[in-house]
Design an enzyme around this catalytic site. Structure first.
Site, PDB file in Angstrom:
ATOM      1  N   SER A  52       8.010  11.418  -5.547  1.00 49.09           N
ATOM      2  CA  SER A  52       7.245  11.224  -6.429  1.00 49.09           C
ATOM      3  C   SER A  52       5.907  10.390  -5.993  1.00 49.09           C
ATOM      4  CB  SER A  52       7.532  10.906  -7.862  1.00 49.09           C
ATOM      5  OG  SER A  52       7.779   9.226  -7.573  1.00 49.09           O
ATOM      6  N   ILE A 100       2.679   9.065  -4.196  1.00 47.70           N
ATOM      7  CA  ILE A 100       2.178   9.254  -2.954  1.00 47.70           C
ATOM      8  C   ILE A 100       3.039   9.474  -1.862  1.00 47.70           C
ATOM      9  CG2 ILE A 100       1.138   7.659  -1.196  1.00 47.70           C
ATOM     10  CD1 ILE A 100      -0.729   7.799  -3.202  1.00 47.70           C
ATOM     11  N   SER A 152      -0.978  -2.714  -0.605  1.00 44.63           N
ATOM     12  CA  SER A 152      -1.925  -2.432  -1.725  1.00 44.63           C
ATOM     13  C   SER A 152      -2.973  -3.481  -1.613  1.00 44.63           C
ATOM     14  CB  SER A 152      -0.939  -2.821  -2.961  1.00 44.63           C
ATOM     15  OG  SER A 152      -1.933  -3.167  -4.133  1.00 44.63           O
ATOM     16  N   TYR A 188       4.554  -8.918  -6.861  1.00 43.71           N
ATOM     17  CA  TYR A 188       4.097  -7.539  -5.921  1.00 43.71           C
ATOM     18  C   TYR A 188       3.224  -7.782  -4.904  1.00 43.71           C
ATOM     19  CZ  TYR A 188       2.062  -2.998  -5.414  1.00 43.71           C
ATOM     20  OH  TYR A 188       1.431  -1.687  -4.970  1.00 43.71           O
ATOM     21  N   LYS A 208       3.183  -7.445  -0.762  1.00 42.00           N
ATOM     22  CA  LYS A 208       2.287  -6.656  -0.042  1.00 42.00           C
ATOM     23  C   LYS A 208       1.536  -7.690   1.111  1.00 42.00           C
ATOM     24  CE  LYS A 208       3.220  -2.931  -2.104  1.00 42.00           C
ATOM     25  NZ  LYS A 208       3.712  -1.931  -1.217  1.00 42.00           N
ATOM     26  N   THR A 261      -0.975   7.501 -10.451  1.00 43.85           N
ATOM     27  CA  THR A 261       0.276   7.663 -10.348  1.00 43.85           C
ATOM     28  C   THR A 261       1.309   7.036 -11.190  1.00 43.85           C
ATOM     29  OG1 THR A 261       0.583   5.449  -9.206  1.00 43.85           O
ATOM     30  CG2 THR A 261      -0.166   7.277  -7.581  1.00 43.85           C
TER      31      THR A 261
END
Length: 546
Positions: free
Chosen positions: A91, A93, A224, A251, A255, A284
Site C-alpha cells: 500500500s 508509497i 520523513s 516517529y 526518522k 496515503t
C-alpha cells in the site's frame, strides 16, 4: 561530587552561596529558553518550509526543474535482471514504487506483513504491469525474527532462481505511527523497531555483504520531514524507557535516526550508496490514520505518485549521480536542519559524533536477541520519570568501607578538571561513616582533600546524608544514593536523585574496559545520560594517599 560542591559553597559563606545559586539559576534559565526556542523554531519553520516544499505545489515546482533526458520518462527503460526489495510494498508509497519497478520488468521482492493484503497487491500489480518477476516475502519488520527470516528466504530464493545473490536497491519503507505505546512481542517499542532498529538497521546489516558485492547498489530509506523537529535523543528516550509517550515524537526521533544512520554508513561503506528521503506530504492511508481531519493543514496533498516518483528515481538513477548520506526531496538533496533563526540550521536538532557513535553501538547491540538487554519499556509509568531510588537491599557497611577509585563520573563544576579521584570511607563507633575525598589537578603534584560525614538515611544503608567537616561539622545534609553494588563489593555506582550526576567507582585504580562497559550499561539502565560521562585520569606524578 555534587554534594561536595554545595558543602564547599556553604563553608565559604552566604554571599558566595547566593551568587552561585543565581549563576546556576541563570544557566538553567538560559538552557531552558534555548531549548524552547529551538523546538519552536524547528516545528514552526518545518511547517512553513513544508507548505512551500512538501505539498503538491512544491512537487509541481520541483518537477519543472528536472533535467533532461529524464530516465523516468524513457519508454524503453528496462530493469530486467535488476533486483529490488521494497518493504511495506502492498500500500501507499511502497506499492507505487513497486508498481513502477515492476512496470519496467525489474525483479521485485515485496515485503508485506499481511499475507492476504500482500498477495492481493502482488496479483494486482502483476496483472497491471505484466511482470512475472514479482515475488512476495511475508515478514513483520518490527520483529528481529521477521527480518532475519525474510533475508534468509530472499537469499535462498535468489540462489535457486539465479545461482547468486544480488541486490541493486533495498528500499526501507515500512513503518508505523501509533498514538499509544505499543510493544512488539519481543519487548521493543513498535515505531522504533519498525522504522529504525529492525526495519532499517538490521535489514541493511544483513544485506550489506550482498550490496557491497553488487554493482550500482544503494539503500533508499524513506524517512520523513518529521525528523526536522528533533535531534536523536538519548537511548532511554528513543526506546521509550522514560518520558511521556508521544507517538508523533517517537516517529520523528526514529526518522532522525534513519538520516544519521545513512550518514554513518556512507562513511563506513563507500561501495554502497545510502540515502534517506522525504516523499513530501502525500495522501496515503498512513497520513489518514495519523491525522484524520487534521490532514487539511497539510493540503494541497500530493498524489501517491507525486510522492513516490522521486523515490523510484533514487532506485534506478546511476549511482554516480547520488550523494551518499544526503536527505532527498524531489530528486534533490535538502538541508537536514532548520532550527536556527530565519531558517538557518541552528544546533537544536544536531547530534555530536559521539552521540552517533553511541547510537550505532546500541543499534548493533539491540538488533540481536543474544545481546539485547531485557530492560523494561514503560514510558509513562517508568520509574525513570521519578527521582532515583537507592538500592532496596542492605548494604553491609563493613564490606563497603575502604578505598574506592572513581573510574568515571558525570562531573559537577567542582569535579571538572580534577585527576586521581579517590574516596576513602571508614566506620565510626556510632555506625556512621567518615568520608575523605582526595584529588589532584593537572600540572600540579599536590593532593587536595575534602572531609565529610555520612549518616544513614534509610534502613538499607543505601541512602546517606552527607555533611561537610571543615574544622567544625557543618550540618547541611546532602543526598548520596548507592544505586548499584556488586555482591563482592568490588564495583559500585553512586547517584543523586535527579540523575544529574553519577560516580562509577571500583576497588582497583586500573580500569578494566570490559567491566567499565558493563557498569556504563548499568548506569544507562538506571536512567543516567552516559554520553556525559567523564573519566578522570590517574596521573603517576600525583602521589596516592596513604
Amino acid at each position: 561530587m555534587f554534594q561536595r560542591t554545595l558543602a564547599v559553597i556553604v563553608g565559604i559563606g552566604i554571599a558566595r552561596k547566593g551568587a552561585s545559586s543565581k549563576s546556576r539559576s541563570r544557566a538553567v534559565l538560559k538552557s531552558t529558553m534555548a531549548a524552547a526556542f529551538g523546538q519552536f523554531a524547528a516545528t514552526s519553520q518545518f511547517y512553513l518550509y513544508g507548505k512551500g516544499q512538501c505539498t503538491k505545489t512544491g512537487y509541481e515546482a520541483a518537477a519543472k526543474k528536472y533535467g533532461e533526458p529524464d530516465i523516468m520518462k524513457q519508454e524503453d527503460l528496462s530493469l530486467e535482471g535488476r533486483v529490488f526489495m521494497v518493504t511495506g510494498a502492498n500500500s501507499g508509497i511502497g506499492r507505487e514504487v513497486t508498481r513502477f519497478l515492476a512496470s519496467k520488468q525489474g525483479v521485485v521482492y515485496m515485503v508485506c506483513r499481511n499475507a492476504e493484503r500482500g498477495k492481493k497487491a502482488r496479483d494486482e500489480i502483476a496483472m497491471e504491469t505484466k511482470c512475472d518477476t514479482l515475488h512476495l516475502l511475508l515478514a513483520d519488520v518490527s520483529l528481529e525474527e521477521g527480518v532475519r527470516g525474510l533475508w534468509e528466504e530472499f537469499a535462498a530464493h535468489r540462489m535457486e532462481e539465479a545461482g547468486k545473490v544480488e541486490l541493486q536497491a533495498l528500499v526501507c519503507n515500512a513503518g508505523a505511527l501509533l498514538n499509544d505505546l505499543t510493544l512488539t512481542k519481543e519487548g521493543v517499542e513498535t515505531t522504533f523497531a519498525a522504522h529504525l532498529l529492525f526495519g532499517t538497521y538490521l535489514l541493511t546489516m544483513l544485506a550489506l555483504d550482498t550490496l557491497e558485492a553488487t554493482e550500482e547498489s544503494r539503500v533508499v530509506v524513506v524517512s520523513s520531514g518529521g525528523m526536522y523537529n528533533t535531534a536523536f535523543p538519548d537511548w532511554n528516550t528513543v526506546t521509550c524507557r522514560k518520558g511521556r509517550y508521544d507517538g508523533q515524537m517517537a516517529y520523528a526521533r526514529a526518522k532522525r535516526g534513519q538520516v544519521l544512520l545513512c550518514e554513518r554508513l556512507t562513511e563506513q561503506h563507500p561501495k554502497v550508496k545510502f540515502v534517506s528521503c522525504h516523499p513530501g506530504w502525500v495522501d496515503t492511508p498512513g497520513v489518514e490514520a495519523a491525522y484524520g481531519n487534521k490532514k487539511s493543514y497539510l493540503e494541497p496533498l500530493r498524489t501517491l505518485w507525486e510522492g513516490s516518483e522521486a523515490i523510484a528515481w533514487l532506485c534506478i538513477t546511476p549511482a554516480e549521480e547520488l550523494e551518499g548520506g544526503s536527505f532527498y526531496l524531489d530528486r534533490t538533496p535538502r538541508v537536514k536542519h532548520i532550527a536556527g533563526p530565519f531558517f538557518t540550521e541552528g544546533s537544536f536538532t544536531k547530534n555530536r559524533p559521539e552521540e552517533v557513535d553511541h547510537m550505532m553501538a546500541q543499534l548493533k547491540r539491540w538488533s540481536c536477541a543474544e545481546t539485547r538487554p531485557g530492560w523494561p519499556v514503560l514510558a509513562d509509568d517508568s520509574p525513570l520519570n521519578e527521582p532515583l531510588e537507592p538500592l532496596q537491599k542492605e548494604v553491609q557497611l563493613e564490606n563497603y568501607v575502604g578505598r574506592w577509585y572513581v573510574w568515571a563520573n558525570i562531573p559537577t563544576a567542582f569535579d571538572v578538571g580534577t585527576t586521581n579521584n579517590i574516596e576513602d570511607y571508614s566506620l565510626t563507633e556510632n555506625g556512621n561513616v567518615n568520608v575523605l575525598f582526595t584529588y589532584g589537578k593537572e600540572g600540579s603534584t599536590s593532593v587536595s582533600e575534602i572531609k565529610q560525614k555520612a549518616t544513614m538515611a534509610n534502613k538499607y544503608n543505601s541512602k546517606w546524608s552527607l555533611s561537610l567537616v571543615w574544622g567544625i561539622h557543618i550540618p547541611v545534609p546532602l543526598p548520596y544514593l548507592i544505586c548499584y553494588i556488586e555482591e563482592d563489593y568490588e564495583h559500585t555506582i553512586i547517584g543523586v536523585p535527579d540523575r544529574s550526576h553519577v560516580w562509577i567507582m571500583a576497588r582497583r585504580k586500573n580500569i578494566n574496559e570490559e567491566k567499565f562497559a558493563q557498569l556504563r550499561d548499568v548506569a544507562e539502565e538506571l536512567g543516567f545520560d552516559v554520553l556525559k560521562l567523564v573519566r578522570p585520569p590517574f596521573l603517576d606524578s600525583i602521589p596516592e594517599p596513604e
